[in-house]
Design an enzyme around this catalytic site. Structure first.
Site, PDB file in Angstrom:
ATOM      1  N   ASN A 156       2.640  -4.871  -6.064  1.00 31.35           N
ATOM      2  CA  ASN A 156       1.872  -4.340  -7.179  1.00 31.35           C
ATOM      3  C   ASN A 156       2.548  -3.107  -7.763  1.00 31.35           C
ATOM      4  OD1 ASN A 156      -0.056  -3.631  -9.022  1.00 31.35           O
ATOM      5  ND2 ASN A 156      -1.775  -3.750  -7.619  1.00 31.35           N
ATOM      6  N   ASP A 157       2.646  -2.051  -6.955  1.00 30.15           N
ATOM      7  CA  ASP A 157       3.191  -0.804  -7.486  1.00 30.15           C
ATOM      8  C   ASP A 157       4.615  -0.958  -8.012  1.00 30.15           C
ATOM      9  OD1 ASP A 157       0.847   0.554  -6.878  1.00 30.15           O
ATOM     10  OD2 ASP A 157       1.516   0.935  -4.832  1.00 30.15           O
TER      11      ASP A 157
END
Lengths: 100, 463
Positions: free
Chosen positions: B389-390
């Site tokens: 995600n990040d």
């Protein structure tokens, strides 16, 4: 030991430390950190020395705790690093090429 | 054994450590390097049992206690290191580093208790230094462990006036250090140890989850320096060499890791104080997203010409590395060009994904580093993001002030289609909402990465 000799050892070791890891691919950051982590477990030697010198129960108790912790650091550190590197087994050649 | 022989053997152990670090910096020699390090540590530990300093005689006093404590340490350390899951490796390293710092602090405290009134000031200063830094390393590592184990929030913990509390604690630590040096006594030492432990906690709390590996590396370097200082107090050349090596190489490594993440060390440690709190996602997002079925995902993949797989921590948690390889093999067999886009800090540590995929025998040529893969996204039909995600969050590029702002990311948004395999809508480890999830070309497939991938593989086979 001579104070100057200690300073000399310290400064030279700093430069060796800088030099040996100055170019390392990001793939190896984690194992390298883990390996360096295991190396400072050698404080175990210091813990054994102070345990040998301990006269009171307090000193001995603290030294024994230090030995337990240092042993975990040293032995656990080398074992876990080896497990990480085991995963790279047999792919060494391609990896070496890639990291130049 | 004479002092000269003892020192020479100690020096050979020091050389082993240099060779170990050297070996660990190259992929081909890394494993051997680690074994050389273990050899050096073994030599150093064995030889200390055969050397009696002027004040003691052989066998060592309290020999039973010493050996017993080592056995206890072995019984805890070895099983922990052997049984740990690949996903939990980072926190174990943090924990090992912490106990090392704790050990150095305890050694210094015992040494301090034995220092008489006539002790040299330099030795007292070195002892105080070891107690402070050892305690900071210990409590700081425990906090990083708790963050990585998700026993506490992974977001930066900031409270009003936090920076003043931290600065105040640091001043108190230094003042009590001065107190210990001037008035040799047990009470000042306990105060010093307590304050140092508190400072370690405060120092790590504001660090965001994604930056934790950098902090572990920094604390690792700290512990190295305490070992060097202990070596000076205990008159051991070996400890000075080993500790300084780790301190120096750890500092460089910390900088390299920060660079790989596009962060400054200062920003990592204190960034949370300058970020605006409203930049942190509050959760409870209600905007619509497009979620698809495994069949939808299979169809998208089947008609792609080029697929880039972006693995993240979710892949590690689900132990889905073998399933993802099965999927990639299947796609390759259909003539689709498959590559893995590896972000340098995907997972919880640099290189985490490489280790994991290597375990599943993924061909090394398919693993592409960020700089190689980023220019290819415009020609990529599908970017398949598995539990990451990040590292693909565009906020790192266009939301100044958010905790990951400035971190280089994989530009998956340039691909034709984006597929996220996610457990839930929960934000990533850094706690920031990902705008890409709401993008019209994004398809989400919710569920455990392994279960989802297995379904996608099944669906692909029937196409």
């Amino acid at each position: 030991m001579e104070p100057m000799a200690i300073v000399a050892i310290f400064v030279l070791a700093v430069f060796v430390g800088f030099e040996v890891v100055s170019k390392v691919s990001s793939t190896l950051h984690t194992p390298l950190m883990s390996g360096a982590n295991a190396i400072h477990g050698v404080i175990l030697v210091g813990a054994i020395i102070v345990a040998d010198h301990s006269n009171t129960n307090l000193e001995l108790g603290l030294s024994v705790a230090a030995i337990v912790l240092a042993t975990i650091n040293m032995v656990g550190g080398f074992v876990v690093t080896d497990r990480m590197l085991e995963m790279f087994k047999g792919k060494g050649k391609e990896r070496a090429k890639d990291s130049k | 054994m004479s002092r000269a022989i003892y020192d020479l053997i100690g020096l050979s152990a020091g050389v082993c450590f240099i060779l170990a670090l050297k070996g660990l910096s190259h992929p081909r020699t890394a494993r051997r390097g680690n074994l050389i390090g273990a050899l050096g540590a073994t030599i150093a530990t064995v030889v200390v049992f055969f050397y009696a300093s002027e004040s003691s005689s052989l066998p060592l006093n309290n020999l039973g206690w010493i050996l017993g404590a080592m056995v206890v340490g072995l019984l805890i350390g070895v099983p922990a290191a052997r049984k740990v899951q690949m996903t939990q490796m980072p926190q174990l390293v943090a924990l090992f580093n912490g106990v090392g710092g704790g050990a150095a602090a305890l050694v210094a405290i015992v040494e301090y208790l034995k220092l008489g009134d006539g002790a040299a000031v330099a030795k007292v200063v070195a002892t105080v230094f070891t107690v402070i830094v050892g305690c900071v390393s210990f409590s700081g590592s425990i906090i990083t462990f708790m963050k990585l184990q998700e026993l506490m929030t992974t977001r930066p913990v900031v409270f009003p006036g936090g920076r003043f509390v931290i600065a105040g604690t640091l001043i108190a630590v230094l003042a009590s250090g001065g107190w210990v040096i001037s008035a040799l006594g047990t009470t000042p030492l306990l105060v010093l140890a307590g304050l140092s432990l508190l400072f370690g906690v405060l120092f790590v709390l504001p660090v965001g989850g994604a930056d934790v590996p950098i902090v572990i590396s920094l604390l690792n370097a700290f512990t190295g320096l305490t070992v060097a200082a202990s070596g000076y107090v205990l008159d051991s050349t070996l400890l000075i060499i080993a500790g300084t090596l780790v301190g120096a190489s750890g500092t460089i490594l910390t900088r390299l890791m920060a660079e790989a993440m596009g962060r400054s060390l200062f920003g990592t440690l204190f960034g949370a104080f300058t970020a605006k709190p409203q930049d942190v996602a509050t959760g409870g997002e209600t905007r619509p997203v497009r979620s698809g079925s495994p069949d939808d995902v299979a169809i998208l993949l089947n008609y792609a010409r080029r697929v880039v797989i972006v693995p993240g921590f979710g892949l590690a948690v689900a132990q889905a590395q073998h399933t993802v390889r099965e999927l990639a093999d299947l796609l390759s067999a259909k003539g689709i060009d498959v590559a893995y886009g590896i972000h340098p800090v995907a997972g919880r540590m640099p290189g985490h994904m490489n280790v994991l995929l290597a375990e599943a025998n993924v061909p090394y040529e398919q693993l592409a580093e960020m700089d190689e893969v980023n220019p290819t996204f415009p020609q990529t039909d599908v970017a398949l993001i598995i539990g990451a995600n990040d590292v693909v969050n565009p906020a790192a590029k266009n939301t100044p002030g958010c905790p990951i702002y400035g971190m280089p990311i994989l530009d998956v948004s340039l691909a034709g289609n984006v597929i996220f395999l996610k457990r839930s809508m929960r934000p990533g480890f850094a706690g920031i909402e990902n705008e890409l999830l709401f993008d019209p070309k994004t398809t989400l497939l919710f569920g455990d990465a392994k279960a989802s991938l297995t379904k996608v593989v099944g669906a692909l086979k029937t196409l």
